[in-house]
Motif scaffolding. Structure first.
Motif, short mmCIF file in Angstrom:
data_model
loop_
_atom_site.label_atom_id
_atom_site.label_comp_id
_atom_site.label_asym_id
_atom_site.label_seq_id
_atom_site.Cartn_x
_atom_site.Cartn_y
_atom_site.Cartn_z
N ASN A 1 7.24 3.66 7.47
CA ASN A 1 7.69 3.12 8.76
C ASN A 1 7.11 1.74 9.04
O ASN A 1 7.30 1.20 10.13
CB ASN A 1 7.30 4.08 9.89
CG ASN A 1 8.06 5.39 9.83
OD1 ASN A 1 9.14 5.47 9.26
ND2 ASN A 1 7.48 6.44 10.40
N ASP A 2 6.39 1.20 8.07
CA ASP A 2 5.79 -0.13 8.16
C ASP A 2 4.84 -0.25 9.35
O ASP A 2 4.75 -1.29 9.99
CB ASP A 2 6.87 -1.22 8.24
CG ASP A 2 6.32 -2.60 7.86
OD1 ASP A 2 5.38 -2.66 7.04
OD2 ASP A 2 6.82 -3.60 8.40
N GLU A 3 4.11 0.84 9.60
CA GLU A 3 3.13 0.81 10.69
C GLU A 3 1.87 0.06 10.28
O GLU A 3 1.14 -0.45 11.14
CB GLU A 3 2.77 2.24 11.10
CG GLU A 3 3.95 3.03 11.66
CD GLU A 3 3.57 4.47 11.99
OE1 GLU A 3 2.36 4.77 12.03
OE2 GLU A 3 4.48 5.29 12.19
N ALA A 4 1.61 -0.02 8.99
CA ALA A 4 0.41 -0.71 8.49
C ALA A 4 0.52 -0.88 6.99
O ALA A 4 1.42 -0.31 6.34
CB ALA A 4 -0.85 0.06 8.85
N ASP A 5 -0.39 -1.68 6.43
CA ASP A 5 -0.47 -1.85 4.98
C ASP A 5 -1.47 -0.86 4.37
O ASP A 5 -1.43 -0.58 3.19
CB ASP A 5 -0.90 -3.28 4.63
CG ASP A 5 0.06 -4.31 5.19
OD1 ASP A 5 1.27 -4.17 4.94
OD2 ASP A 5 -0.40 -5.25 5.87
N ILE A 6 -2.39 -0.40 5.22
CA ILE A 6 -3.41 0.57 4.80
C ILE A 6 -3.47 1.68 5.83
O ILE A 6 -3.58 1.41 7.03
CB ILE A 6 -4.81 -0.06 4.69
CG1 ILE A 6 -4.79 -1.28 3.76
CG2 ILE A 6 -5.83 0.96 4.21
CD1 ILE A 6 -6.10 -2.08 3.80
N ILE A 7 -3.37 2.92 5.37
CA ILE A 7 -3.60 4.06 6.25
C ILE A 7 -4.96 4.62 5.84
O ILE A 7 -5.09 5.25 4.79
CB ILE A 7 -2.51 5.13 6.13
CG1 ILE A 7 -1.12 4.50 6.33
CG2 ILE A 7 -2.75 6.24 7.14
CD1 ILE A 7 -0.92 3.86 7.68
N ALA A 8 -5.96 4.37 6.67
CA ALA A 8 -7.33 4.76 6.35
C ALA A 8 -7.74 5.95 7.22
O ALA A 8 -7.20 6.16 8.30
CB ALA A 8 -8.28 3.59 6.57
N THR A 9 -8.72 6.70 6.75
CA THR A 9 -9.17 7.87 7.48
C THR A 9 -10.63 7.71 7.90
O THR A 9 -11.42 7.03 7.24
CB THR A 9 -9.06 9.15 6.63
OG1 THR A 9 -9.88 9.03 5.45
CG2 THR A 9 -7.62 9.37 6.19
N ARG A 10 -10.96 8.33 9.01
CA ARG A 10 -12.34 8.35 9.48
C ARG A 10 -12.62 9.69 10.15
O ARG A 10 -11.73 10.28 10.77
CB ARG A 10 -12.64 7.21 10.44
CG ARG A 10 -11.83 7.20 11.70
CD ARG A 10 -12.12 5.97 12.54
NE ARG A 10 -13.50 5.94 13.00
CZ ARG A 10 -13.90 6.42 14.16
NH1 ARG A 10 -13.02 6.97 14.99
NH2 ARG A 10 -15.17 6.36 14.51
N ARG A 11 -13.83 10.16 10.01
CA ARG A 11 -14.23 11.42 10.63
C ARG A 11 -14.61 11.18 12.09
O ARG A 11 -15.34 10.24 12.40
CB ARG A 11 -15.40 12.03 9.88
CG ARG A 11 -15.08 12.43 8.46
CD ARG A 11 -16.28 13.03 7.77
NE ARG A 11 -17.36 12.06 7.63
CZ ARG A 11 -18.51 12.31 7.02
NH1 ARG A 11 -18.72 13.50 6.52
NH2 ARG A 11 -19.44 11.38 6.92
N VAL A 12 -14.14 12.04 12.97
CA VAL A 12 -14.47 11.92 14.39
C VAL A 12 -15.74 12.70 14.71
O VAL A 12 -16.35 12.48 15.76
CB VAL A 12 -13.31 12.41 15.28
CG1 VAL A 12 -12.12 11.49 15.13
CG2 VAL A 12 -12.92 13.85 14.92
#
Length: 311
Positions: free
Chosen positions: A112-123
């Motif tokens: 969907n071209d929301e970003a170039d990188i989909i990164a994850t982080r722990r909450v």
């Protein structure tokens, strides 16, 4: 579209079957794309290499790189990115702490071209020792005050990237790598996907407190010269304090004619210890940078392959 999933492995014999089954489920769910699973064996001492080879012999989408010895996770990630041919490339741990179930939504966000990188982080850091969580948070606060880019607290190496992002990362061929900083430094549009901390599915963590401490030092030294500036400021401060102390005692002894019963011993000892400690600390900071320059100048390879599957 080809999607490459890079998995660094070190003594993950028990966890790999769980991960492989989860990756197969992802492949079944995302039917409109092709996949390749790239396992990098970072000098494991168990049967991780045999498990990986078994996957490759039974599944044409499985590929592998086997190191000649343990070179570290950073080298394993770099090797996997180098081998990856996909239009989209993801990095994930083998212990299932990076949930493969997130991959379909990450792919959808990229499409969907929301970003170039989909990164994850722990909450949350539930399940971690409190002392380890405390120092981890302090590390992110300290390094973000020093570096020009922002490294998100709780950021994982687990991320899905477009090809141009991967190529930019590979162009940075420094020997001593700190990928969390590199991911931030190359830029590009990044969307953060948050998830709750999960326990590893099998085996034991390979990251001791000491290893994490050394990794933190590597990260700070690799991305900022602030410690060198701090050593400079400390030198000026020490010199100024010594000069002020000299003036104080000159006025006290020569002008006011006040003499101590035991002249100067405690103050002299304190100043020697203070100045000596400052010098040693400054030399240590300088040595960290000189050591890294020494490693880079030698231009040794980041890793050495003992075996590799055919592309």
């Amino acid at each position: 579209m080809l999607i490459s999933l890079v998995v660094p492995c070190y003594n993950e014999e028990e966890a790999l079957p769980y991960l492989y089954n989860a990756l197969c489920d992802v492949r079944k769910e995302v039917t409109n794309h092709e996949f390749e699973f790239i396992f990098v064996n970072d000098g494991s001492r168990d049967k991780t290499a045999d498990v990986i080879k078994k996957f490759a012999s039974e599944d044409k989408d499985c590929k592998y790189v086997i190191f000649s010895r343990n070179f570290g996770k950073e080298a394993a990630m770099y090797a996997g990115l180098t081998k990856a041919k996909g239009d989209l490339v993801a990095i994930m741990d083998a212990d299932m702490q990076d949930p493969p179930s997130l991959i379909p939504s990450m792919i959808k966000s990229i499409e969907n071209d929301e970003a170039d990188i989909i990164a994850t982080r722990r909450v949350t850091r539930e399940g971690e020792p409190k002392i380890r969580s405390f120092f981890a948070r302090m590390f992110y606060k300290i390094i973000n005050k020093m570096v020009e880019v922002e490294i998100a607290d709780g950021a994982r190496d687990f991320r899905l990237m477009k090809r141009q992002v991967v190529d930019a990362i590979l162009d940075l061929n420094e020997r001593q790598r700190f990928s969390k900083g590199i991911f931030a430094w190359v830029g590009f549009r990044t969307k953060w996907l948050e998830f709750v901390n999960t326990e590893r599915v099998a085996g034991e963590t390979k990251w001791s407190f000491w290893k994490l401490f050394k990794y933190a030092i590597d990260g700070i030294v690799s991305f900022t010269t602030a410690p060198l500036r701090f050593a400079t400021y400390l030198g000026f401060t020490t010199a100024f304090a010594g000069f002020a102390y000299l003036v104080y005692y000159f006025i006290r002894a020569i002008i006011l004619r006040i003499y101590d019963v035991v002249p100067g011993y405690p103050s002299l000892l304190c100043f020697i210890l203070f100045i000596g400690g400052s010098i040693l600390m400054s030399l240590g900071v300088l040595g960290e940078y000189i050591g890294r320059t020494f490693v880079e100048v030698k231009r040794r390879p980041i890793y050495i392959k003992a075996e590799e599957s055919e592309d």
